[in-house]
Design a protein around this motif. Structure first.
Motif, short mmCIF file in Angstrom:
data_model
loop_
_atom_site.label_atom_id
_atom_site.label_comp_id
_atom_site.label_asym_id
_atom_site.label_seq_id
_atom_site.Cartn_x
_atom_site.Cartn_y
_atom_site.Cartn_z
N ASN A 243 -14.73 0.36 1.34
CA ASN A 243 -14.30 1.77 1.22
C ASN A 243 -13.16 2.15 2.16
O ASN A 243 -12.96 3.32 2.48
CB ASN A 243 -15.48 2.72 1.44
CG ASN A 243 -16.57 2.54 0.41
OD1 ASN A 243 -16.27 2.37 -0.78
ND2 ASN A 243 -17.82 2.54 0.86
N LYS A 244 -12.43 1.14 2.61
CA LYS A 244 -11.28 1.41 3.48
C LYS A 244 -10.04 1.60 2.61
O LYS A 244 -9.82 0.88 1.64
CB LYS A 244 -11.06 0.26 4.44
CG LYS A 244 -9.93 0.48 5.43
CD LYS A 244 -9.83 -0.66 6.41
CE LYS A 244 -8.68 -0.47 7.38
NZ LYS A 244 -8.81 0.75 8.20
N THR A 245 -9.23 2.59 2.93
CA THR A 245 -7.97 2.81 2.21
C THR A 245 -6.81 2.20 2.99
O THR A 245 -6.83 2.16 4.23
CB THR A 245 -7.71 4.31 1.97
OG1 THR A 245 -7.60 4.96 3.23
CG2 THR A 245 -8.83 4.93 1.15
N PHE A 246 -5.83 1.74 2.23
CA PHE A 246 -4.61 1.19 2.84
C PHE A 246 -3.46 1.37 1.85
O PHE A 246 -3.68 1.65 0.66
CB PHE A 246 -4.80 -0.28 3.23
CG PHE A 246 -4.97 -1.20 2.05
CD1 PHE A 246 -3.89 -1.89 1.50
CD2 PHE A 246 -6.22 -1.37 1.46
CE1 PHE A 246 -4.06 -2.74 0.42
CE2 PHE A 246 -6.39 -2.21 0.37
CZ PHE A 246 -5.30 -2.90 -0.15
N THR A 247 -2.26 1.22 2.32
CA THR A 247 -1.08 1.38 1.45
C THR A 247 -0.20 0.14 1.51
O THR A 247 -0.16 -0.57 2.52
CB THR A 247 -0.25 2.60 1.86
OG1 THR A 247 0.25 2.42 3.19
CG2 THR A 247 -1.05 3.88 1.77
N LEU A 278 -5.65 4.41 -5.89
CA LEU A 278 -5.90 5.84 -5.76
C LEU A 278 -4.69 6.70 -6.08
O LEU A 278 -4.83 7.77 -6.68
CB LEU A 278 -6.37 6.15 -4.32
CG LEU A 278 -7.64 5.45 -3.84
CD1 LEU A 278 -7.93 5.84 -2.40
CD2 LEU A 278 -8.81 5.82 -4.74
N ASP A 279 -3.50 6.25 -5.66
CA ASP A 279 -2.35 7.13 -5.77
C ASP A 279 -1.06 6.32 -5.67
O ASP A 279 -1.05 5.21 -5.10
CB ASP A 279 -2.40 8.19 -4.66
CG ASP A 279 -1.37 9.29 -4.87
OD1 ASP A 279 -1.00 9.54 -6.03
OD2 ASP A 279 -0.92 9.88 -3.87
N VAL A 280 0.02 6.88 -6.22
CA VAL A 280 1.36 6.30 -6.11
C VAL A 280 2.31 7.43 -5.75
O VAL A 280 2.31 8.48 -6.40
CB VAL A 280 1.81 5.62 -7.42
CG1 VAL A 280 3.20 5.01 -7.25
CG2 VAL A 280 0.81 4.56 -7.87
N THR A 281 3.12 7.24 -4.73
CA THR A 281 4.11 8.24 -4.33
C THR A 281 5.49 7.63 -4.30
O THR A 281 5.67 6.42 -4.07
CB THR A 281 3.77 8.83 -2.95
OG1 THR A 281 3.73 7.77 -1.98
CG2 THR A 281 2.45 9.56 -2.97
N PHE A 297 1.69 5.50 -13.91
CA PHE A 297 0.36 5.56 -14.51
C PHE A 297 -0.47 4.44 -13.90
O PHE A 297 0.02 3.34 -13.68
CB PHE A 297 0.40 5.39 -16.03
CG PHE A 297 1.00 6.56 -16.76
CD1 PHE A 297 0.24 7.69 -17.03
CD2 PHE A 297 2.32 6.54 -17.17
CE1 PHE A 297 0.79 8.77 -17.69
CE2 PHE A 297 2.88 7.61 -17.83
CZ PHE A 297 2.11 8.73 -18.10
N ILE A 298 -1.74 4.74 -13.63
CA ILE A 298 -2.69 3.74 -13.16
C ILE A 298 -3.47 3.25 -14.37
O ILE A 298 -4.14 4.04 -15.05
CB ILE A 298 -3.62 4.33 -12.09
CG1 ILE A 298 -2.81 4.75 -10.86
CG2 ILE A 298 -4.69 3.31 -11.70
CD1 ILE A 298 -3.62 5.52 -9.83
N GLU A 299 -3.34 1.99 -14.69
CA GLU A 299 -3.95 1.40 -15.89
C GLU A 299 -5.09 0.46 -15.47
O GLU A 299 -4.84 -0.64 -14.98
CB GLU A 299 -2.90 0.63 -16.69
CG GLU A 299 -1.67 1.44 -17.06
CD GLU A 299 -1.90 2.31 -18.28
OE1 GLU A 299 -2.99 2.22 -18.87
OE2 GLU A 299 -0.98 3.07 -18.63
N THR A 335 5.21 3.92 -2.81
CA THR A 335 4.09 3.57 -1.95
C THR A 335 2.80 3.71 -2.76
O THR A 335 2.57 4.76 -3.39
CB THR A 335 4.03 4.48 -0.71
OG1 THR A 335 5.23 4.28 0.06
CG2 THR A 335 2.82 4.15 0.14
N ILE A 336 1.98 2.66 -2.76
CA ILE A 336 0.74 2.64 -3.54
C ILE A 336 -0.45 2.62 -2.59
O ILE A 336 -0.48 1.81 -1.64
CB ILE A 336 0.69 1.42 -4.48
CG1 ILE A 336 1.84 1.49 -5.50
CG2 ILE A 336 -0.63 1.35 -5.23
CD1 ILE A 336 3.06 0.72 -5.13
N THR A 337 -1.42 3.51 -2.82
CA THR A 337 -2.62 3.60 -2.00
C THR A 337 -3.80 2.96 -2.72
O THR A 337 -4.08 3.30 -3.88
CB THR A 337 -2.94 5.06 -1.67
OG1 THR A 337 -1.83 5.65 -0.99
CG2 THR A 337 -4.18 5.16 -0.78
#
Length: 448
Positions: A243-247, A278-281, A297-299, A335-337
């Motif tokens: 459950n750790k997030t990273f980019t 989780l996310d893309v910026t 889009f996250i596929e 940047t992708i999380t």
């Protein structure tokens, strides 16, 4: 009789020390003779595009001269009365030819004058129209004989006014095409320019329609100084916790402004068992050239590419649909999380890993062509958790000892039974389990 020939070319003039003459025979019907053409050792004359048929002994015969010399007579491109060609020393069933007569190639149908000489370049296709200087471009050139005579000519390929190469075509059959391949080594060619690739077929004797002898490729070849690189950074990410997030960043480097880039697109694949996207910026790189349009889009579990995110970014054109400023240098495209969602238990087990792989990558210029580039992928790894970390707080301490102690002496069905305290899986919690926790007491992961 033996001297009955439709045409006789007498080479005995040499006996009298007289100059030889050139006799050209074309578009004649030569038939119903003893010999069609009788030539006495003459290399100056030739017979092309004649109908030679129904001659009783030979369609063409070559005789030695007074000194018993033999000279090959040029009797190519003639109709011999049958598509199989001449008989005699020939392979067919038409009128016979003697030795020292060059008869190949021959016409497959009866010749009808007048003669039409016309060659054309119909297509020029380079293997790539965006290349790095030093790359070899392979260009296919298609030429056609649009006349009704066999033709010999040359084809020259050039970039702007510089010759790439010349090839010779011999006896191109009327109505047929031929594909030529040229190889253009761009080493030393000035980069940051676009070059027109043009093929020219030489004019054949008697040709009047020469406008189609020259043709250029539909698009110019743009040459850049070096290829940019799309890559995932950092190249390796090692996680120690669930459950750790990273980019990670998808970056571009080594981009020359002369490539005139307006858009970038890529897919970044990953293992959805280990990771959740989780996310893309949007990164700042493309914005240096103006306002941008950014989309992603996250596929998950895509049947064609697997789990991935697809990202596109475009520099918006001006009011006239053009671009005047282009990005250059190095920077971040996006940047992708991610979040880690699965982890093995047991330090004896190997870490789990997956590639963060860039696929379907495109770097697009202002004419909507892809420019050459390379790709460097990323890598994710997650270490297993310690089995003695019963409460999954990523440390082995007295809380873990206490949980096991409360279940001490139990087994499945017992009111105090707690399966997470059964570390060795023997369906009982005893001192072996508590001792194992004690041996790992104080453990903490190396958490990246």
């Amino acid at each position: 009789s033996w001297s009955s020939a439709g045409i006789v070319i007498d080479g005995w003039v040499a006996f009298y020390d007289l100059p030889s003459s050139t006799v050209v025979m074309s578009c004649n019907d030569i038939h119903n003779n003893y010999y069609g053409i009788e030539v006495v050792a003459n290399s100056y004359s030739y017979a092309h595009y004649n109908n030679i048929y129904n001659n009783r002994e030979y369609g063409v015969i070559q005789d030695p001269d007074y000194a018993d010399n033999n000279v090959t007579f040029d009797a190519r491109y003639n109709w011999w009365g049958d598509p199989s060609g001449p008989s005699g020393v020939g392979p067919g069933t038409g009128d016979a030819v003697s030795e020292h007569v060059d008869f190949s190639p021959w016409l497959l149908t009866e010749k009808i004058p007048p003669l039409v000489h016309d060659v054309a370049v119909t297509k020029v296709v380079p293997s790539a129209i965006r290349v790095v200087v030093g790359t070899t471009v392979h260009a296919e050139v298609t030429v056609k004989n649009e006349g009704n005579t066999y033709e010999n000519f040359t084809v020259t390929l050039s970039y702007d006014t510089n010759i790439i190469g010349t090839q010779t075509i011999t006896d191109l059959i009327p109505g047929t095409t031929k594909l030529l391949t040229f190889h253009w080594d761009t080493t030393g060619v000035t980069p940051c320019r676009s070059y027109a690739i043009t093929a020219v077929a030489s004019t054949v004797p008697g040709e009047t329609d020469t406008a189609d002898n020259t043709k250029s490729a539909d698009d110019k070849v743009r040459i850049g100084p070096y290829a940019p690189v799309l890559k995932v950074e950092p190249p390796t990410y090692k996680a120690g916790r669930l459950n750790k997030t990273f980019t990670v960043d998808v970056t571009i480097s080594n981009l020359s402004e002369c490539w005139r880039v307006i858009a970038v697109e890529f897919r970044l694949t990953y293992n959805s068992t280990l990771l959740e996207c989780l996310d893309v910026t949007e990164g700042p790189f493309m914005k240096q050239a103006g306002a941008t349009y950014f989309i992603y889009f996250i596929e998950e579990d895509c049947p064609r590419f697997g789990s991935h995110t697809i990202v596109g970014t475009l520099i918006l054109p001006n009011a006239t649909g053009q671009w005047n400023v282009f990005p250059k240098g190095n920077g971040t495209i996006a940047t992708i999380t991610f979040k880690t969602i699965y982890q093995e238990v047991g330090l004896e087990k190997p870490p789990l890993s997956c590639d963060l792989k860039l696929i379907e990558t495109m770097i697009i210029d202002d004419e909507l062509y892809e420019i050459p580039h390379s790709v460097k992928n990323g890598y994710f790894e997650i270490q297993p958790n310690n089995i003695c970390d019963i409460n999954w707080d990523y440390k082995v301490d007295m809380q873990d000892v206490g949980i096991a102690a409360r279940a001490f002496g139990t087994f499945p069905g017992h009111e105090r039974w707690n399966p997470i305290a059964d570390l060795n899986g023997d369906e009982k919690v005893d001192m072996k389990d508590i001792g194992r926790i004690a041996r790992n007491f104080g453990w903490k992961p190396v958490d990246c």
